[in-house]
Write an enzyme that holds these catalytic residues in place. Sequence first.
Site, mmCIF file in Angstrom:
data_model
loop_
_atom_site.group_PDB
_atom_site.id
_atom_site.type_symbol
_atom_site.label_atom_id
_atom_site.label_comp_id
_atom_site.label_asym_id
_atom_site.label_seq_id
_atom_site.Cartn_x
_atom_site.Cartn_y
_atom_site.Cartn_z
ATOM 1 N N ASN A 9 -36.915 -84.468 43.874
ATOM 2 C CA ASN A 9 -35.533 -84.291 43.437
ATOM 3 C C ASN A 9 -34.664 -84.474 44.674
ATOM 4 O O ASN A 9 -34.583 -83.588 45.515
ATOM 5 C CB ASN A 9 -35.364 -82.882 42.836
ATOM 6 C CG ASN A 9 -33.919 -82.571 42.499
ATOM 7 O OD1 ASN A 9 -33.060 -83.446 42.517
ATOM 8 N ND2 ASN A 9 -33.655 -81.314 42.191
ATOM 9 N N TRP A 10 -34.032 -85.651 44.767
ATOM 10 C CA TRP A 10 -33.270 -85.956 45.991
ATOM 11 C C TRP A 10 -31.925 -85.230 46.013
ATOM 12 O O TRP A 10 -31.238 -85.240 47.011
ATOM 13 C CB TRP A 10 -33.045 -87.471 46.100
ATOM 14 C CG TRP A 10 -34.300 -88.257 46.339
ATOM 15 C CD1 TRP A 10 -35.576 -87.783 46.395
ATOM 16 C CD2 TRP A 10 -34.400 -89.674 46.574
ATOM 17 N NE1 TRP A 10 -36.465 -88.819 46.639
ATOM 18 C CE2 TRP A 10 -35.760 -89.984 46.755
ATOM 19 C CE3 TRP A 10 -33.468 -90.713 46.637
ATOM 20 C CZ2 TRP A 10 -36.209 -91.282 47.007
ATOM 21 C CZ3 TRP A 10 -33.907 -92.016 46.880
ATOM 22 C CH2 TRP A 10 -35.278 -92.297 47.063
ATOM 23 N N LYS A 11 -31.529 -84.660 44.891
ATOM 24 C CA LYS A 11 -30.227 -83.973 44.791
ATOM 25 C C LYS A 11 -29.110 -84.920 45.253
ATOM 26 O O LYS A 11 -29.213 -86.128 45.037
ATOM 27 C CB LYS A 11 -30.258 -82.652 45.572
ATOM 28 C CG LYS A 11 -31.463 -81.794 45.167
ATOM 29 C CD LYS A 11 -31.384 -80.392 45.649
ATOM 30 C CE LYS A 11 -32.624 -79.634 45.179
ATOM 31 N NZ LYS A 11 -32.619 -78.234 45.517
ATOM 32 N N HIS A 96 -31.450 -77.841 35.857
ATOM 33 C CA HIS A 96 -31.725 -77.358 37.217
ATOM 34 C C HIS A 96 -30.821 -76.160 37.524
ATOM 35 O O HIS A 96 -29.677 -76.120 37.081
ATOM 36 C CB HIS A 96 -31.489 -78.489 38.222
ATOM 37 C CG HIS A 96 -31.996 -78.149 39.588
ATOM 38 N ND1 HIS A 96 -31.290 -77.341 40.445
ATOM 39 C CD2 HIS A 96 -33.156 -78.455 40.218
ATOM 40 C CE1 HIS A 96 -32.002 -77.184 41.553
ATOM 41 N NE2 HIS A 96 -33.135 -77.841 41.443
ATOM 42 N N GLU A 98 -29.155 -75.381 40.002
ATOM 43 C CA GLU A 98 -27.868 -75.717 40.630
ATOM 44 C C GLU A 98 -26.863 -76.157 39.573
ATOM 45 O O GLU A 98 -25.666 -75.916 39.693
ATOM 46 C CB GLU A 98 -28.084 -76.798 41.704
ATOM 47 C CG GLU A 98 -28.741 -76.200 42.945
ATOM 48 C CD GLU A 98 -29.650 -77.140 43.718
ATOM 49 O OE1 GLU A 98 -29.570 -78.366 43.538
ATOM 50 O OE2 GLU A 98 -30.469 -76.622 44.507
ATOM 51 N N GLU A 168 -38.925 -72.875 38.712
ATOM 52 C CA GLU A 168 -38.275 -72.881 40.021
ATOM 53 C C GLU A 168 -37.568 -71.553 40.263
ATOM 54 O O GLU A 168 -36.417 -71.378 39.854
ATOM 55 C CB GLU A 168 -37.247 -74.014 40.097
ATOM 56 C CG GLU A 168 -37.843 -75.393 39.893
ATOM 57 C CD GLU A 168 -37.004 -76.464 40.579
ATOM 58 O OE1 GLU A 168 -37.555 -77.161 41.441
ATOM 59 O OE2 GLU A 168 -35.808 -76.582 40.266
ATOM 60 N N GLY A 174 -34.732 -74.295 48.426
ATOM 61 C CA GLY A 174 -34.001 -74.644 49.641
ATOM 62 C C GLY A 174 -33.937 -73.523 50.661
ATOM 63 O O GLY A 174 -33.201 -73.608 51.646
ATOM 64 N N SER A 214 -39.170 -74.939 47.681
ATOM 65 C CA SER A 214 -39.709 -75.067 49.040
ATOM 66 C C SER A 214 -41.179 -75.475 49.080
ATOM 67 O O SER A 214 -41.926 -75.034 49.952
ATOM 68 C CB SER A 214 -39.488 -73.782 49.845
ATOM 69 O OG SER A 214 -38.114 -73.481 49.913
ATOM 70 N N GLY A 236 -36.220 -80.704 49.389
ATOM 71 C CA GLY A 236 -36.151 -81.066 50.807
ATOM 72 C C GLY A 236 -37.291 -81.957 51.287
ATOM 73 O O GLY A 236 -37.052 -82.982 51.943
HETATM 74 P P1 PGA Z 1 -36.546 -77.452 47.481
HETATM 75 O O1 PGA Z 1 -35.843 -77.822 46.095
HETATM 76 O O2 PGA Z 1 -37.911 -78.073 47.476
HETATM 77 O O3 PGA Z 1 -35.656 -78.019 48.550
HETATM 78 O O4 PGA Z 1 -36.627 -75.953 47.539
HETATM 79 C C1 PGA Z 1 -36.549 -77.834 44.892
HETATM 80 C C2 PGA Z 1 -35.630 -78.080 43.728
HETATM 81 O O5 PGA Z 1 -34.520 -77.524 43.712
HETATM 82 O O6 PGA Z 1 -35.970 -78.832 42.805
#
Ligand code: PGA
Length: 256
Positions: A9-11, A96, A98, A168, A174, A214, A236
């Site tokens: 997931n490159w966000k 997600h 976010e 998640e 993150g 993470s 990340g």
């Molecule tokens: P992260 O993100 O690996 O940077 O913790 C995962 C995600 O939000 O899908």
Amino acid sequence: MRKYLIAGNWKMNAGPKEGKELAAELSAKWGDHSFKVDVLVCPPYLSIPAVVGELSGTEIKTGTQNHYPEDNGAFTGEISTSMIKEAGCSYAIAGHSERREYFQESDEFIAKKVKKALDDDIKPILCVGEKLDQRKSGNHKKVVQEQLNAVLDHLNPEHASDFVVAYEPVWAIGTGETASPEQAQEMHAYIRSLISEKWTEEKSANVQILYGGSMKPANAEELLSQPDVDGGLIGGASLKAGSFSEIIEIAESLSK
Ligand code: PGA
């Protein structure tokens, strides 16, 4: 038998130029390699054409991070599943944390997105997970149950083969903090039991349940070794071809 799915997931990272470079590195590394696992990257919309182009000839698939659950029309700023498909995507992340937090997405709205994706032959990756205070107060399972059932109520057992869940925990996204393998396994088994209650045990046994939060090369093996952890949704560590590829390699080596 469930395959692992390793999904990046490159966000809001890696625009067209950088995204193309990252995809080119993955393509150079994996070329025509035949995977035992499923591999996916989810770039920002604008980078998708370049990424799809670079990855053609590899088995790495492309997906989106979001979509709107209507075919077309006056929805300024939005993108539909038919557009996603036309651009070469076969997966779509939905719900997600976010998006739930910064864009106030409700369970009902997320359910519509998941249903729309399935109806249009796109595999949705439904994200669920509790916040830190919800875990501390012992409500983590209840939160996940509500998020999951809000979507499952709108689906039917025939959707099982294309439906992916990502657990998640918000406190692990993150932050560098990761759920322990035991915490991940406990929640994944619980999610599978909830799917089994709605559908059948056999159907639920086929659903890929990913862990996100993470995940990196250093912890991927212990997480992926858990019996109900079927892959990772990786933020990340998916932004570098090297670390993403290391996680793919770990999943490949754990695959029968
Ligand atoms: P992260 O993100 O690996 O940077 O913790 C995962 C995600 O939000 O899908």
